[in-house]
Design an enzyme around this catalytic site. Structure first.
Site, PDB file in Angstrom:
ATOM      1  N   CYS A   2      62.350 115.326  39.876  1.00 34.38           N
ATOM      2  CA  CYS A   2      63.391 114.351  40.195  1.00 34.38           C
ATOM      3  C   CYS A   2      63.329 113.174  39.222  1.00 34.38           C
ATOM      4  CB  CYS A   2      63.290 113.850  41.618  1.00 34.38           C
ATOM      5  SG  CYS A   2      63.329 115.107  42.893  1.00 34.38           S
ATOM      6  N   ARG A  27      62.661 116.276  33.419  1.00 37.67           N
ATOM      7  CA  ARG A  27      61.838 116.336  34.630  1.00 37.67           C
ATOM      8  C   ARG A  27      62.246 117.493  35.548  1.00 37.67           C
ATOM      9  NH1 ARG A  27      58.931 111.607  35.604  1.00 37.67           N
ATOM     10  NH2 ARG A  27      58.945 111.943  37.858  1.00 37.67           N
ATOM     11  N   TRP A  76      65.470 117.559  42.364  1.00 35.30           N
ATOM     12  CA  TRP A  76      64.839 118.882  42.262  1.00 35.30           C
ATOM     13  C   TRP A  76      64.568 119.319  43.685  1.00 35.30           C
ATOM     14  CZ3 TRP A  76      60.235 121.609  43.123  1.00 35.30           C
ATOM     15  CH2 TRP A  76      60.020 122.719  42.305  1.00 35.30           C
ATOM     16  N   ASN A 112      62.090 109.921  45.445  1.00 31.14           N
ATOM     17  CA  ASN A 112      61.285 110.981  44.837  1.00 31.14           C
ATOM     18  C   ASN A 112      60.066 111.206  45.719  1.00 31.14           C
ATOM     19  OD1 ASN A 112      62.985 111.107  42.689  1.00 31.14           O
ATOM     20  ND2 ASN A 112      61.534 110.335  41.170  1.00 31.14           N
ATOM     21  N   GLY A 113      59.645 112.462  45.852  1.00 27.15           N
ATOM     22  CA  GLY A 113      58.434 112.742  46.604  1.00 27.15           C
ATOM     23  C   GLY A 113      58.693 113.668  47.777  1.00 27.15           C
ATOM     24  N   GLU A 492      46.626 129.565  27.593  1.00 26.47           N
ATOM     25  CA  GLU A 492      47.693 128.637  27.233  1.00 26.47           C
ATOM     26  C   GLU A 492      48.850 129.365  26.561  1.00 26.47           C
ATOM     27  OE1 GLU A 492      49.881 125.077  26.575  1.00 26.47           O
ATOM     28  OE2 GLU A 492      48.481 125.809  28.085  1.00 26.47           O
ATOM     29  N   LYS A 496      52.741 129.344  27.959  1.00 29.43           N
ATOM     30  CA  LYS A 496      53.862 128.872  27.153  1.00 29.43           C
ATOM     31  C   LYS A 496      54.971 129.916  27.114  1.00 29.43           C
ATOM     32  CE  LYS A 496      53.083 124.945  26.537  1.00 29.43           C
ATOM     33  NZ  LYS A 496      52.358 125.071  27.721  1.00 29.43           N
ATOM     34  N   GLU A 499      56.752 130.416  30.701  1.00 31.99           N
ATOM     35  CA  GLU A 499      57.497 129.304  31.283  1.00 31.99           C
ATOM     36  C   GLU A 499      58.813 129.043  30.577  1.00 31.99           C
ATOM     37  OE1 GLU A 499      55.291 125.655  31.380  1.00 31.99           O
ATOM     38  OE2 GLU A 499      54.698 125.776  29.296  1.00 31.99           O
ATOM     39  N   HIS A 515      38.798 146.993  33.721  1.00 31.22           N
ATOM     40  CA  HIS A 515      38.566 146.905  35.159  1.00 31.22           C
ATOM     41  C   HIS A 515      39.886 146.873  35.927  1.00 31.22           C
ATOM     42  CE1 HIS A 515      34.244 146.436  34.766  1.00 31.22           C
ATOM     43  NE2 HIS A 515      34.467 145.583  33.781  1.00 31.22           N
ATOM     44  N   LYS A 614      58.774 118.524  34.579  1.00 38.02           N
ATOM     45  CA  LYS A 614      57.764 118.020  33.649  1.00 38.02           C
ATOM     46  C   LYS A 614      56.593 117.383  34.381  1.00 38.02           C
ATOM     47  CE  LYS A 614      56.104 116.879  29.607  1.00 38.02           C
ATOM     48  NZ  LYS A 614      55.550 117.945  28.759  1.00 38.02           N
TER      49      LYS A 614
END
Length: 619
Positions: A2, A27, A76, A112-113, A492, A496, A499, A515, A614
């Site tokens: 948000c 964001r 969001w 927000n939250g 990493e 990348k 996403e 395995h 973000k």
């Protein structure tokens, strides 16, 4: 997650609000809205689903909304689907479902939250005659403010304070009261919020880029604090209603740092900014050929006193911690664990006062990481924070702070923040090794000082990676493998790719393939091996050969000189030689580029991938 903006001053508010929200698009959001007041007139609320451009078109870029005081939000979705009626701003009346128009309502606000007890609060308010048009927790908190404001006939400070002690969760609240024209009121717990001041103008935002164009002088509002904004003035209050003093802080970033600078996407710009960001961070941590942690506040005596280190982080920051674990243990000979912040609290960790907990966060506001920090401190454990944002919650609450100098990172997919976190890990490990074991620092400092130029070499040859990436833009699954530090880099690289390209990818310690996971390898499955650690290179190659025998197509990232791998692999990209403990800083660059180019080939929104935000400020 948000975005919040607010403005009161001499300009028309709506264009300023839209401009600020545009700077916060990274964001993540699914709807947007504005509420603007013209003097003592009722607020005009306009909301839309989807991209901010829809809201901009509805208001002719803000020009149709008259007034110099207003608030804005990009949502969001958490409670309730993405829709106009669930979009912010929300009102204390019952008439904001349509998405636009004058609102005869006593309180208008954005949030927000997460309000964890909103169902309980909603039931209470319904018993007092309130009805609800949305499925959001935000509408509940706005109506709760209205309830206290009217029931007790109290001012905004007391109404907000009563609300803050009644709700559970995290919030950055921004509200306007109908009988108080020319004022914006804000309150905060855990969710980020800053307040900017210029000549005769006041700004609110959930992150710095939203207001950099207008001012670099900001206040950081603390937890359980309230602020009143008027034209060019801010007054702060605690929960008791007492006015408190806050320090004005100058942001060092300039507005141009938050712009694309000629690149097609922020991500590519930030990939290319890594050499400078790394060098700036190195320079801030070294002095006269030694690691200097004096600004951090960590003394040699304290370093000697720690029996172990626990690194706690989320996502990409956690991956930097995995690298840090290998480097720390190899150099400093101290036991290190790397923990996911979202799991740390709930496994009831055994914390001793002779431990050091290192928390890592780009924003300094990551909810799970902040909670882990507080748990450590509650148990008397010292906490060192590695963060990129001065004045952030984590920076304020940690015992020691080590700042990375990545500058603003706008793309959702982190690149330069990760690279500077690695430098912070290296510097800490070198210092611990020097203090605890008498290891000579200079050779290692020379090695990290060489990294920026070597990254420039890799970036200068990126076209070959672009060609290769376009071949695999339609892949269904891609596997990344490595051992030790190479495994940490694989984690990493896989993140990348998934996403921003939406391709399923997994990272495995190479020795674990047999395995179970090797059963997924079939004809033309891409397997990417990271091969920078000479001690385990042959073993990883052997694991890749097993994949090739089952139809896998093999790509390798290795250092110049390891040309024998071409006898086995189908495609190889080379990086300059360096101290192997620091090879993660180089090996990750081709993986960042590959993720970018695959996403680009698929025609996706590189900077704003779906479903992601973000800054993750809720658990």
């Amino acid at each position: 997650m948000c975005g919040i903006v607010g403005y009161i001053g001499r300009k028309q508010a709506a264009p300023v609000l839209l401009d600020g929200l545009a700077k916060l698009e990274y964001r993540g959001y699914d709807s947007a809205g504005l509420a603007v007041r013209n003097g003592s007139e009722s607020a005009v609320v306009v909301k839309s689903k989807g991209r901010l451009s829809n809201l901009s078109e509805m208001t002719d870029r803000g020009n149709t909304l008259v007034g110099t005081c207003g608030i804005g939000h990009t949502r969001w979705a958490t409670h309730g689907e993405p829709s106009v009626k669930n979009a912010h701003p929300h009102v204390s009346g019952n008439c904001a479902g349509s998405g636009s128009g004058n609102v005869e309502s006593d309180v208008v606000g954005v949030h927000n939250g997460i309000i964890e007890n909103y169902i309980e609060l909603k039931a209470k308010l319904e018993r007092h005659g309130y009805t609800f048009y949305s499925a959001t927790d935000t509408e509940v908190v706005i109506k709760l403010i209205d309830y206290y404001y009217k029931k007790y006939k109290i001012g905004p400070v007391d109404a907000l304070a009563k609300t803050m002690v009644r709700v559970r969760g995290s919030y950055a609240l921004e509200v306007m009261f109908s009988d108080r024209p020319g004022e914006i009121w804000v309150a905060r717990k855990d969710s980020p919020m800053i307040i900017g001041i210029a000549d005769g103008e006041s700004y609110v935002a959930s992150d710095v880029p939203a207001i950099l164009k207008y001012t670099r002088n900001v206040y950081y509002i603390g937890n359980f604090e309230i602020a009143k904004l008027t034209e060019g003035e801010v007054h702060f209050f605690n929960l008791d209603g007492d006015e408190i003093e806050k320090e004005l802080v100058a942001i060092q970033w300039d507005a141009e740092s938050a712009e694309k600078g000629g690149y097609q996407h922020f991500m590519m710009k930030e990939i290319h900014e890594q050499p400078k960001a790394i060098q700036d961070t190195i320079n801030s941590l070294t002095k006269d050929g030694h690691i200097d942690l004096s600004a951090c506040g960590l003394s040699d005596e304290e370093i000697k006193s720690f029996s172990s280190v626990t690194i706690v982080a989320c996502g990409t920051a956690w991956h930097s911690g995995v690298v840090g674990q290998y480097v720390f243990e190899r150099l400093a000979g101290i036991p290190v664990r790397t923990e996911l912040a979202s799991e740390f609290r709930y496994r009831h960790p055994l914390l001793g006062k002779d431990q050091l907990v290192v928390v890592v966060s780009q924003s300094g506001e990551t909810a799970d990481t902040l909670a882990a920090l507080r748990l450590a401190k509650e148990n008397g454990v010292k906490v060192l924070a590695i963060v990129n944002v001065v004045g952030s919650s984590i920076a304020r609450e940690a015992d020691y702070v080590l700042y990375t100098l990545a500058g603003p990172e706008i793309a959702v997919a982190s690149t330069k923040a990760y690279s500077t976190q690695l430098i912070a890990m290296y510097a800490l490990a070198i210092k611990f090794a020097s203090v605890r074991k008498g290891v000579e620092e200079k050779p290692y400092i020379d090695s990290i000082n060489a990294l920026p130029n070597k990254i420039e070499e890799i970036l200068a040859k990126k076209e070959r990676l672009q060609w290769f990436s376009s071949k695999y833009s339609n892949a269904k699954s891609i596997f990344f493998i490595g051992r030790g530090i190479d495994y940490a880099v694989s984690l990493e690289g896989s993140l990348k790719l998934k996403e921003i390209s939406y391709i399923h990818s997994e990272a495995y310690a190479a020795g674990e393939l047999k395995h179970g996971t090797i059963s997924l390898i079939e004809e033309n499955t891409l397997v990417i091996g990271v091969l920078t650690q000479s001690e385990v290179l042959e073993k990883t190659i052997s694991n890749m050969v097993e994949c090739k025998a089952r139809g896998g197509y093999l790509m390798g990232i290795t250092t110049y000189g390891n040309y024998q791998v071409e006898d086995t692999l189908n495609f190889v990209t080379y990086i300059p030689k360096c101290e192997e403990l620091f090879a993660a800083s180089l090996a990750v660059i081709p993986l960042q580029l590959m993720a970018y180019y695959v996403s680009l080939s698929k025609g996706l929104d590189v900077d704003k991938p779906r479903n992601l935000a973000k800054s993750v400020t809720v658990e």
